[in-house]
Write a protein that holds these residues in place. Structure first.
Motif, PDB file in Angstrom:
ATOM      1  N   LEU B 259     -43.499  70.379  -8.050  1.00  0.00           N
ATOM      2  CA  LEU B 259     -44.401  69.227  -7.891  1.00  0.00           C
ATOM      3  C   LEU B 259     -43.765  67.964  -8.449  1.00  0.00           C
ATOM      4  O   LEU B 259     -43.801  66.898  -7.825  1.00  0.00           O
ATOM      5  N   THR B 260     -43.132  68.094  -9.613  1.00  0.00           N
ATOM      6  CA  THR B 260     -42.483  66.940 -10.238  1.00  0.00           C
ATOM      7  C   THR B 260     -41.364  66.397  -9.351  1.00  0.00           C
ATOM      8  O   THR B 260     -41.198  65.190  -9.197  1.00  0.00           O
ATOM      9  N   LEU B 261     -40.607  67.325  -8.780  1.00  0.00           N
ATOM     10  CA  LEU B 261     -39.472  66.908  -7.950  1.00  0.00           C
ATOM     11  C   LEU B 261     -39.883  66.586  -6.503  1.00  0.00           C
ATOM     12  O   LEU B 261     -39.055  66.166  -5.700  1.00  0.00           O
ATOM     13  N   GLU B 262     -41.144  66.813  -6.205  1.00  0.00           N
ATOM     14  CA  GLU B 262     -41.687  66.603  -4.861  1.00  0.00           C
ATOM     15  C   GLU B 262     -40.922  67.399  -3.810  1.00  0.00           C
ATOM     16  O   GLU B 262     -40.438  66.880  -2.801  1.00  0.00           O
ATOM     17  N   ILE B 263     -40.743  68.668  -4.118  1.00  0.00           N
ATOM     18  CA  ILE B 263     -40.090  69.578  -3.172  1.00  0.00           C
ATOM     19  C   ILE B 263     -40.986  70.791  -2.989  1.00  0.00           C
ATOM     20  O   ILE B 263     -41.914  70.994  -3.770  1.00  0.00           O
ATOM     21  N   LYS B 264     -40.669  71.556  -1.957  1.00  0.00           N
ATOM     22  CA  LYS B 264     -41.433  72.799  -1.789  1.00  0.00           C
ATOM     23  C   LYS B 264     -40.539  73.906  -1.239  1.00  0.00           C
ATOM     24  O   LYS B 264     -39.390  73.636  -0.833  1.00  0.00           O
ATOM     25  N   LYS B 265     -41.078  75.076  -1.244  1.00  0.00           N
ATOM     26  CA  LYS B 265     -40.360  76.272  -0.774  1.00  0.00           C
ATOM     27  C   LYS B 265     -39.694  76.027   0.584  1.00  0.00           C
ATOM     28  O   LYS B 265     -40.312  75.450   1.468  1.00  0.00           O
ATOM     29  N   GLY B 266     -38.435  76.432   0.689  1.00  0.00           N
ATOM     30  CA  GLY B 266     -37.725  76.300   1.964  1.00  0.00           C
ATOM     31  C   GLY B 266     -36.835  75.075   2.040  1.00  0.00           C
ATOM     32  O   GLY B 266     -35.961  74.990   2.889  1.00  0.00           O
ATOM     33  N   GLU B 267     -37.045  74.117   1.126  1.00  0.00           N
ATOM     34  CA  GLU B 267     -36.210  72.905   1.149  1.00  0.00           C
ATOM     35  C   GLU B 267     -34.899  73.169   0.419  1.00  0.00           C
ATOM     36  O   GLU B 267     -34.792  74.083  -0.385  1.00  0.00           O
ATOM     37  N   LEU B 268     -33.936  72.305   0.715  1.00  0.00           N
ATOM     38  CA  LEU B 268     -32.633  72.451   0.059  1.00  0.00           C
ATOM     39  C   LEU B 268     -32.530  71.512  -1.143  1.00  0.00           C
ATOM     40  O   LEU B 268     -33.021  70.381  -1.093  1.00  0.00           O
ATOM     41  N   VAL B 269     -31.908  71.999  -2.191  1.00  0.00           N
ATOM     42  CA  VAL B 269     -31.639  71.139  -3.355  1.00  0.00           C
ATOM     43  C   VAL B 269     -30.192  71.358  -3.782  1.00  0.00           C
ATOM     44  O   VAL B 269     -29.586  72.376  -3.440  1.00  0.00           O
ATOM     45  N   ARG B 270     -29.674  70.385  -4.524  1.00  0.00           N
ATOM     46  CA  ARG B 270     -28.331  70.540  -5.072  1.00  0.00           C
ATOM     47  C   ARG B 270     -28.479  71.031  -6.511  1.00  0.00           C
ATOM     48  O   ARG B 270     -29.275  70.481  -7.272  1.00  0.00           O
ATOM     49  N   VAL B 271     -27.691  72.026  -6.874  1.00  0.00           N
ATOM     50  CA  VAL B 271     -27.759  72.565  -8.239  1.00  0.00           C
ATOM     51  C   VAL B 271     -26.366  72.505  -8.855  1.00  0.00           C
ATOM     52  O   VAL B 271     -25.398  72.958  -8.252  1.00  0.00           O
ATOM     53  N   ARG B 272     -26.300  71.892 -10.037  1.00  0.00           N
ATOM     54  CA  ARG B 272     -24.995  71.711 -10.705  1.00  0.00           C
ATOM     55  C   ARG B 272     -25.073  72.322 -12.111  1.00  0.00           C
ATOM     56  O   ARG B 272     -26.047  72.069 -12.834  1.00  0.00           O
ATOM     57  N   PRO B 273     -24.084  73.106 -12.511  1.00  0.00           N
ATOM     58  CA  PRO B 273     -24.139  73.680 -13.862  1.00  0.00           C
ATOM     59  C   PRO B 273     -23.832  72.638 -14.934  1.00  0.00           C
ATOM     60  O   PRO B 273     -23.063  71.706 -14.697  1.00  0.00           O
ATOM     61  N   ILE B 274     -24.467  72.795 -16.067  1.00  0.00           N
ATOM     62  CA  ILE B 274     -24.201  71.881 -17.190  1.00  0.00           C
ATOM     63  C   ILE B 274     -23.697  72.721 -18.356  1.00  0.00           C
ATOM     64  O   ILE B 274     -24.344  73.693 -18.756  1.00  0.00           O
TER      65      ILE B 274
END
Lengths: 133, 276
Positions: B259-274
């Motif tokens: 909800l915070t990121l305004e995304i939902k199931k099935g969408e693509l996101v970029r994930v980067r390790p820290i």
């Protein structure tokens, strides 16, 4: 279509040989007249009309004649195969759209017809004209 | 997760959405020029798909005369078969006789190219292209082994090679920590269950291990999630527990964070390790 082919063969072997062929020729002649008219429509490049006994080809650019003939034949073969695979019944027409040109192919009776058109040409008008039987 | 997986999952989702929107679509699948089936429906048997590809192949092979195939539409009494080409991807759809072809065509001609363009933009799938820091190879004095008559000067150079390589070896070692791990594109999935921590996402253990290998075994405890709208958040990361998500290119994100990121199931996101 196979049925019709078969019935034509049967008729050919029977004694009453002249009548069915006369009907077939008349249809082909009629189609040829219609195709001549269609050729005058906007964006129509040419056509191929083929049946068991004859073939009429009219193309503005005859250098592509063989390629177009093979492609339209492949399209009609694919149409039969696909219709059978998905159980879709009688094939009406198949439209192959390329980057420059499109080909509309259909079978009427024993006649295999392909009309070559420019990419943006209207296909409804030629189709209406051909189906006015 | 390979680049192909990302394409397949995204295209499969797009195809499912199209089918949800148009129930008149009886069969739908996407294949590549190579004949590889990228996405499809479970109802169409593989055998039929192969025969369909075969049928279209006859047209593709002879379509040079019309500048290649952009679309094929077969109209039959009981329905329609349509093929749309989008670069190297081809979509085949079989619709019933009552289907609204204009609507279906508009939807597919907009949705599929958009997904493909998006995938191309975000594509550089990451881990596949990263040069894994392998131990530097000791240089082989190949010039000595070649039977060609080499002047004595060259031979001398060849013998000196190992000595020249030594500093390079050291150079490589010092460069390893400076590897910038590019973002991995993952598909958002919900986390099920009670007492789900709202600040932790879950990623395939394989991806985490690959990242850890790149950082010389350092544990990846945090990741940065970036949406395609540019919203980012830093959160904790743990391996996915549910085996059905293994190797699927999934990131499980708590609902609150979605909800915070305004995304939902099935969408693509970029994930980067820290690494801290």
């Amino acid at each position: 279509m196979t049925k019709k082919k078969k019935s034509l063969e049967e008729t050919a072997t029977s004694e009453t040989l002249t009548q069915p062929i006369a009907i077939e020729t008349a249809t082909a002649e009629d189609l040829k007249t219609r195709l001549e008219e269609i050729k005058g429509y906007d964006g129509v490049i040419g056509y191929i009309l083929r049946n068991a006994t004859s073939a009429t080809i009219d193309l503005k650019d005859p250098t592509k004649l063989i390629e177009y003939a093979i492609l339209s034949s492949s399209a009609l073969d694919a149409a039969e195969e696909l219709s059978e695979l998905f159980n879709l019944g009688d094939t009406r027409d198949i439209l192959v759209e390329g980057k420059d040109t499109k080909i509309l192919s259909l079978t009427i009776g024993e006649n295999r017809i392909s009309i070559f058109l420019e990419k943006n040409a209207d296909i409804e008008k030629p189709l209406k004209k051909l189906h006015k039987f | 997760m390979t680049e192909n997986d990302v394409y397949a999952i995204a295209l499969q989702n797009a195809l499912d959405e199209i089918r949800n929107a148009c129930p008149d679509i009886q069969h739908a699948f996407i294949f590549k020029e190579t004949g590889e089936i990228v996405a499809g429906d479970a109802e169409t048997p593989q055998k039929i798909i192969v025969r369909v590809l075969d049928a279209f192949n006859g047209i593709f092979n002879r379509a040079e005369a019309i500048g290649g195939v952009e679309a094929v539409t077969l109209k039959c009494g009981g329905g329609t078969v349509a093929l749309h080409s989008f670069g190297e991807h081809h979509l085949v759809m079989v619709t019933s006789a009552n289907a609204d072809l204009n609507y279906i065509n508009t939807l597919t001609r907009v949705l599929i190219p958009t997904v493909l363009k998006l995938l191309e933009k975000i594509s550089p799938t990451p881990l596949k292209n990263i040069p894994t820091p392998s131990p530097p190879q000791t240089p082989k004095p190949t010039t000595i082994l070649t039977p060609t008559p080499t002047p004595p000067v060259e031979e001398k150079e060849a013998f000196e090679e190992p000595a020249i390589q030594k500093p390079i070896e050291e150079e490589l070692k010092t460069e390893i920590p400076s590897f910038e791990v590019p973002a991995t594109q993952l598909i958002v999935e919900n986390i099920g269950g009670l007492l789900v921590p709202s600040d932790t996402v879950r990623i395939d253990n394989e991806t985490l291990t690959q990242w850890e290998n790149l950082f010389e075994g350092k544990k990846v405890e945090y990741v940065e999630i970036e949406t395609f709208d540019g919203k980012t958040t830093k959160c904790k990361v743990k391996p996915i527990k549910d085996s059905k998500y293994f190797g699927k290119g999934i990131v499980q994100i708590p609902e609150k964070m979605q909800l915070t990121l305004e995304i939902k199931k099935g969408e693509l996101v970029r994930v980067r390790p820290i690494i801290e």
